[in-house]
Design an enzyme around this catalytic site. Structure first.
Site, mmCIF file in Angstrom:
data_model
loop_
_atom_site.group_PDB
_atom_site.id
_atom_site.type_symbol
_atom_site.label_atom_id
_atom_site.label_comp_id
_atom_site.label_asym_id
_atom_site.label_seq_id
_atom_site.Cartn_x
_atom_site.Cartn_y
_atom_site.Cartn_z
ATOM 1 N N PRO A 53 0.781 -1.234 0.027
ATOM 2 C CA PRO A 53 0.013 0.102 0.052
ATOM 3 C C PRO A 53 0.636 1.179 0.088
ATOM 4 C CG PRO A 53 0.033 -0.955 2.400
ATOM 5 C CD PRO A 53 0.875 -1.920 1.403
ATOM 6 N N CYS A 54 2.258 1.199 -0.127
ATOM 7 C CA CYS A 54 3.065 2.471 0.158
ATOM 8 C C CYS A 54 2.664 3.288 -0.953
ATOM 9 C CB CYS A 54 4.408 2.037 0.258
ATOM 10 S SG CYS A 54 5.341 1.226 -1.033
ATOM 11 N N HIS A 55 2.444 3.018 -2.371
ATOM 12 C CA HIS A 55 2.204 4.076 -3.262
ATOM 13 C C HIS A 55 0.535 4.213 -3.583
ATOM 14 C CE1 HIS A 55 6.322 3.672 -4.258
ATOM 15 N NE2 HIS A 55 6.312 2.496 -4.534
#
Length: 223
Positions: free
Chosen positions: A172-174
């Site tokens: 989910p970091c982007h």
């Protein structure tokens, strides 16, 4: 709340609208809940038994100094020099295998990133789980090319936050950056399009999860 993020309340509203439409259309999504130590129930979505047809190819180079192959054969030929400097025929054999893989998808809310996260498992017809490398081989070539430099960070293997079992995860970091680019700026989260549908339409096809067009109606009306 940043534009590219979604609050837990918005996620829950989106899940309710999404599952209502899925039930009406018999699309197979189901609601599950996780009860934490404080007895709070957290909803998440599950879709099981999704079959994907997978074709893989393997190429094997075999030196052949005895046989001259016809151009009509199914192998590719070229001349190479062996250690003695003698020209020899080289055969390249291409073998393809085809089978169905069974996927299971979970959509869970991440309070750390304030975005939904897609978890999934994939197994072969004999029940054996796919490795991360096999999962990448099943990704459409278009996405493989675009994501080549993020290969080991875009899809990772993580423990499911509720089930405690290994799952693959679209990291989910982007997600917030992606959604910041596609969502209208300055729109109140209670009035904007269904975040869940917009996000899943963008990332789901990478791992074979495409939304039917009827979900687009959730982006064209207030919830």
């Amino acid at each position: 709340m940043a534009t590219g993020c979604a609050s837990f309340d918005e996620f829950c509203r989106n899940v309710d609208a999404f599952l209502k439409l899925s039930d009406q259309s018999k699309d197979g999504w189901q609601r599950s809940t996780f009860e934490d130590s404080s007895h709070q129930l957290t909803p998440y979505m599950v879709k099981k038994n999704v079959l994907r047809h997978s074709v893989t190819s393997q190429r094997e180079v075999i030196p052949d100094t005895n046989t001259v192959l016809s151009t009509e054969d199914s192998t590719e030929d070229q001349l190479v020099e062996d250690d003695t400097g003698t020209a020899a025929a080289e055969k390249t054999l291409t073998e393809s295998s085809s089978e169905f893989h069974q996927y299971e998808y979970h959509i869970v809310y991440s309070s750390s990133y304030s975005v939904p996260v897609l978890y999934f498992t994939a197994c072969k017809s004999d029940g054996k789980l796919l490795s991360l490398d096999e999962v990448w081989q099943a990704i459409p070539e278009y996405y493989q090319t675009r994501l080549q430099h993020q290969r080991w960070t875009f899809i990772t293997q993580q423990e499911h936050p509720y089930l405690g079992r290994p799952f693959f995860q679209l990291h989910p970091c982007h997600t917030a950056d992606l959604m910041h680019a596609v969502l209208p700026q300055g729109t109140d989260s209670t009035k904007r399009s269904n975040y869940l549908v917009t996000w899943l339409s963008s990332v789901g096809p990478v791992v074979g999860l495409s939304l039917p067009l009827f979900y687009s109606q959730l982006c064209n009306r207030d919830r």
